[in-house]
Write a protein that holds these residues in place. Structure first.
Motif, PDB file in Angstrom:
ATOM      1  N   LYS A   1     -14.624   1.899 -14.999  1.00 48.48           N
ATOM      2  CA  LYS A   1     -13.737   2.162 -13.867  1.00 48.48           C
ATOM      3  C   LYS A   1     -12.411   2.667 -14.419  1.00 48.48           C
ATOM      4  CE  LYS A   1     -11.929   0.245  -9.597  1.00 48.48           C
ATOM      5  NZ  LYS A   1     -10.513   0.557  -9.789  1.00 48.48           N
TER       6      LYS A   1
ATOM      7  N   ASN B   1     -14.507  -5.141  -4.459  1.00 44.57           N
ATOM      8  CA  ASN B   1     -14.203  -5.689  -5.776  1.00 44.57           C
ATOM      9  C   ASN B   1     -15.008  -6.945  -6.074  1.00 44.57           C
ATOM     10  OD1 ASN B   1     -12.316  -3.855  -6.632  1.00 44.57           O
ATOM     11  ND2 ASN B   1     -10.639  -4.905  -5.595  1.00 44.57           N
TER      12      ASN B   1
ATOM     13  N   ARG C   1     -14.835   0.670   4.843  1.00 47.98           N
ATOM     14  CA  ARG C   1     -13.939   0.938   3.732  1.00 47.98           C
ATOM     15  C   ARG C   1     -14.665   1.226   2.428  1.00 47.98           C
ATOM     16  NH1 ARG C   1     -11.452  -1.874  -0.204  1.00 47.98           N
ATOM     17  NH2 ARG C   1      -9.336  -1.220  -0.654  1.00 47.98           N
TER      18      ARG C   1
ATOM     19  N   TYR D   1     -17.649  11.579 -11.033  1.00 48.16           N
ATOM     20  CA  TYR D   1     -18.613  10.492 -10.900  1.00 48.16           C
ATOM     21  C   TYR D   1     -19.316  10.369  -9.554  1.00 48.16           C
ATOM     22  CZ  TYR D   1     -14.252   8.367  -9.206  1.00 48.16           C
ATOM     23  OH  TYR D   1     -13.079   8.129  -8.569  1.00 48.16           O
TER      24      TYR D   1
ATOM     25  N   TYR E   1      -1.464  -8.189  -6.151  1.00 48.96           N
ATOM     26  CA  TYR E   1      -1.902  -7.536  -4.912  1.00 48.96           C
ATOM     27  C   TYR E   1      -3.308  -8.004  -4.538  1.00 48.96           C
ATOM     28  CZ  TYR E   1      -3.506  -3.868  -1.748  1.00 48.96           C
ATOM     29  OH  TYR E   1      -4.031  -3.195  -0.690  1.00 48.96           O
ATOM     30  N   ASP E   2      -4.185  -8.033  -5.524  1.00 50.35           N
ATOM     31  CA  ASP E   2      -5.569  -8.440  -5.253  1.00 50.35           C
ATOM     32  C   ASP E   2      -5.632  -9.860  -4.683  1.00 50.35           C
ATOM     33  OD1 ASP E   2      -6.498  -5.998  -6.080  1.00 50.35           O
ATOM     34  OD2 ASP E   2      -7.090  -6.662  -8.086  1.00 50.35           O
TER      35      ASP E   2
ATOM     36  N   ASP F   1       0.843  -1.201   0.000  1.00 46.49           N
ATOM     37  CA  ASP F   1       0.000   0.000   0.000  1.00 46.49           C
ATOM     38  C   ASP F   1       0.877   1.250   0.000  1.00 46.49           C
ATOM     39  OD1 ASP F   1      -2.388  -1.286  -0.070  1.00 46.49           O
ATOM     40  OD2 ASP F   1      -2.835  -1.110   2.073  1.00 46.49           O
TER      41      ASP F   1
ATOM     42  N   LYS G   1     -13.817  -5.987 -11.742  1.00 52.53           N
ATOM     43  CA  LYS G   1     -12.520  -5.818 -12.405  1.00 52.53           C
ATOM     44  C   LYS G   1     -12.401  -6.713 -13.633  1.00 52.53           C
ATOM     45  CE  LYS G   1      -9.772  -3.642  -9.051  1.00 52.53           C
ATOM     46  NZ  LYS G   1      -8.391  -3.513  -8.582  1.00 52.53           N
TER      47      LYS G   1
END
Ligand code: NAD
Ligand code: ZN
Length: 671
Positions: free
Chosen positions: A119, A86, A308, A229, A37-38, A21, A317
């Motif tokens: 996105k 996500n 969050r 947005y 990372y995901d 991060d 994604k």
């Protein structure tokens, strides 16, 4: 996994994720791809779900982004700026929809109206308009406190300093994404590599690095743009839904994507997602998924937020554009400024429909960090139209015969000393008459965006050099038909064409000529500024550093590079010879548009910065039809405010619709 093992793994994952991060959000220098990372992040979420007693409020799963940089003043957001949950599969989308319906206790059979949006891969900022005037602009930061980057955001052309229309609301906070169009991203990276700076890993990092500059003149030189947005706090206006909110923003002159659409239920979301997956490669900017939002604001409020992310939205994604292949060789190549770049020759492999056979390894530091060797099996990733990069080495596939390619001791082309300059990641050939540098500078001079000597490409320039017919760019103007006839396989007609192309280049715009000279730090954009400000090459050659610095967007480094270039006796001589040979750069009138060869456009509204007639002229001269009818052959429709049935038709036919703003980005990108 038992509790102790889970606890240990959770601690490991948190430490690991916090480190990444920091690299990603604070330093703009990620070491992992988003997909890698995901995967870590999902593992943490899963373990925390299985062991809820181990969840702590400081877990990265409960927090947004990274701490703001100290060098900026801080801004506390009136309403926190959250991240998004996500989703990766159709199943995840269905689950999200089911959760929403359950929370709203929707009767069976009823469907939710969602707004779907692309996105954008940039960074989130907040703009504060008080009575219609932009007063503060900030980054998301850790969601609660962001960085004050007002001065920098004011240099972004698509952000209005004043809202349009009567009676602006007392307070309008609007959130959106600042990003770099792909063409600009590629240009920026190419320039950085030439100058020995590390390239940005992706358009997001490039945008973040460009916006978070203490010197707003640096930001001004990067063609950042924005789409709005989401609302922050609003006083003196009221909106019932996301759709209504977006239209209101558009009417106030704020940039909004034209790709947002209302859909119904999971089926609608999936159809939109598929459509965007296909469109992804044709857009002038990078998108990394689609965002799905419950349209109704009252329903959004009813659903509320988690620590969050909101419960009423999800980011779906796209799968990463990656493939596995083998590095067959690594070759060092010397650029125009002497920078030596390692490039991997790959066993050709298909990555989402495109065959890839080369990847950039950027520089030796990067190659060492990733431990990339000849013979390695590697994962490569292609982001947008960007040259593919090696993500990581599959070390388990090594046989032991792989070799690391060391920094060459001498220039592979001229044998001169190779130097690594302190504070630069690049290594350079120091040879003053390095044939590679001369070759690259002539190729650059003749190239399409510079003097545009049609047909005179790499192959012929190499022959000219080999035959000793040219030693620098001025020699191009002394070439005769007999010279060309010395080439292998050269016909009268071809020789004639090449001579004509050279002749035609004598009357190019001044900005092209300046760009063609290959002055360090002077790209196309800076060349245009210089051409406008000085009007002739003589004036530019005589300019003092102070005069140069008085031009907005030109900083000390660029100014110094320009004066150094023109003080050099060899450079002056080269220019003098070209002028004597009849090179007479023209001073441009305001130029509209770029090169859209072979593409057609239809306008359905008025353009913001170009008058309609200017845009029309441009499109007609490029073979498109402005304000004409939409057909299957249309490549793009540029949508204005009055757009209606034409847009519906375009969508039915699968034609890409661009907002005026996107269109302008494309002009900037292709210029
Ligand atoms: N490679 C790394 O080391 C690393 C480290 C940290 C994070 N990441 C990446 O960043 C992601 C997390 O970042 P994040 O918190 O910014 O979340 P995110 O990028 O997954 O989604 C939230 C963000 O999407 C953006 N967005 C774009 N278009 C939008 C739209 N139309 N509506 C609403 N929001 C829109 C906003 O900036 C918003 O803050 C991870 O999933 C990972 O892919 C990577
Ligand atoms: Zn050399």
């Amino acid at each position: 996994m038992d509790r102790n093992a889970a606890e240990r793994r959770i601690a490991e994952l948190r430490a690991e994720i916090r480190r990444h991060d920091h690299l990603y959000y604070v330093l703009d220098r990620p070491e992992l791809t988003d997909a890698e990372y995901d995967a870590l992040y999902r593992e943490l979420l899963k373990l925390e779900e299985e062991h809820p007693e181990l969840v702590t409020p400081d877990s990265p799963s409960r927090r947004v982004g990274g701490a703001p940089l100290e060098k900026f003043k801080q801004v506390t957001h009136r309403i926190p700026m959250l991240s998004l949950e996500n989703a990766f599969t159709d199943g995840d989308i269905a689950e999200f929809d089911a959760r929403v319906k359950r929370a709203l206790a929707l009767p069976a059979g009823e469907e939710i109206a969602y707004v779907c949006e692309p996105k954008l891969d940039g960074l989130a900022v907040e703009l504060v308009y008080e009575y219609g005037t932009l007063t503060v602009g900030s980054t998301r930061g850790d969601g609660v406190v962001g960085e004050n980057v007002t001065q920098n955001l004011k240099t972004v052309k698509s952000i209005p300093l004043r809202l349009e229309g009567e009676n602006p609301p007392e307070l309008l906070e609007v959130r959106g994404e600042v990003f770099l169009p792909l063409a600009a991203f590629q240009r920026l990276n190419a320039q950085r590599e030439e100058e020995g700076e590390p390239p940005f890993a992706n358009p997001r990092n490039a945008a973040a690095g460009s916006l978070r500059q203490l010197d707003s003149r640096i930001t001004a030189r990067r063609p950042l743009t924005m789409f709005c947005y989401a609302p922050g706090e609003i006083r003196g206006a009221d909106f019932g839904s996301q759709g209504e909110f977006l239209s209101a923003l558009r009417q106030r002159g704020l940039p909004v994507t034209s790709l947002a659409r209302q859909v119904t239920g999971v089926a609608g979301v999936l159809a939109y997602y598929r459509e965007m997956t296909e469109k992804r490669d044709t857009l002038p900017y990078e998108i990394d998924g689609v965002v799905v939002k419950v349209d109704s604001f009252p329903l959004q409020r009813e659903l509320g937020e988690k620590s969050r992310s909101p419960r009423w939205a999800v980011a779906v994604k796209f799968p990463p554009r990656q493939a596995v292949t083998v590095i067959e060789d690594i070759v060092p190549s010397v650029g125009r400024t002497g920078v030596i770049t390692p490039t991997a020759n790959l066993r050709p492999v298909e990555v989402s429909g495109v065959t890839v056979s080369r990847a950039t390894l950027h520089n030796w530091e990067e190659m060492e960090r990733k431990d990339i060797r000849i013979g390695d099996t590697v994962v490569i990733e292609r982001a947008g139209d960007v040259i593919p990069a090696v993500v990581k080495v599959l070390t388990e596939k090594r046989s032991g015969s792989e070799r690391f390619l060391p920094i060459p001791a001498a220039c592979p082309e001229c044998g001169s000393e190779v130097v690594k300059i302190p504070d630069e990641v690049a290594v350079r050939c120091m040879g003053l008459s390095c044939p590679a540098q001369i070759r690259e500078s002539i190729i650059h001079f003749a190239s399409r965006n510079a003097m545009d000597m049609e047909g005179l490409g790499e192959k012929y320039i190499e022959q000219l050099l080999r035959l000793g017919l040219v030693g620098n760019v001025a020699d191009l103007y002394t070439l005769t038909r007999d010279d060309f006839m010395k080439f292998d396989r050269m016909g009268e007609k071809l020789a004639e064409n090449l001579l004509n192309a050279i002749e035609a280049s004598k009357k190019r715009e001044l900005s092209r000529f300046i760009f063609a000279l290959g002055i360090r730090h002077v790209g196309e954009h800076t060349a245009k500024l210089l051409a406008t400000a000085f009007g002739s090459i003589d004036n530019l050659a005589r300019a003092t550093e102070a005069e140069l610095l008085s031009i907005r967007e030109i900083g000390p480094q660029v100014a110094q590079s320009i004066t150094t270039f023109f003080h050099n006796e060899g450079n002056r001589e080269t220019i003098r010879r070209m002028v004597e040979a009849g090179v007479e750069p023209t001073v441009e009138e305001k130029k509209v548009g770029g090169k859209f060869t072979g593409k057609t456009f239809v306008f359905t509204g008025t353009l913001i910065r170009f008058s309609r007639s200017e845009a029309q002229k441009m499109v007609e001269s490029e073979g498109g039809h402005a304000a004409g009818s939409v057909s299957k052959k249309t490549d793009y429709v540029v949508a204005g405010d009055e757009a209606g049935s034409k847009l519906d038709k375009a969508r039915q036919l699968g034609v890409t619709v661009l907002a005026e703003d996107e269109f302008l980005q494309m002009l900037e990108g292709e210029q």
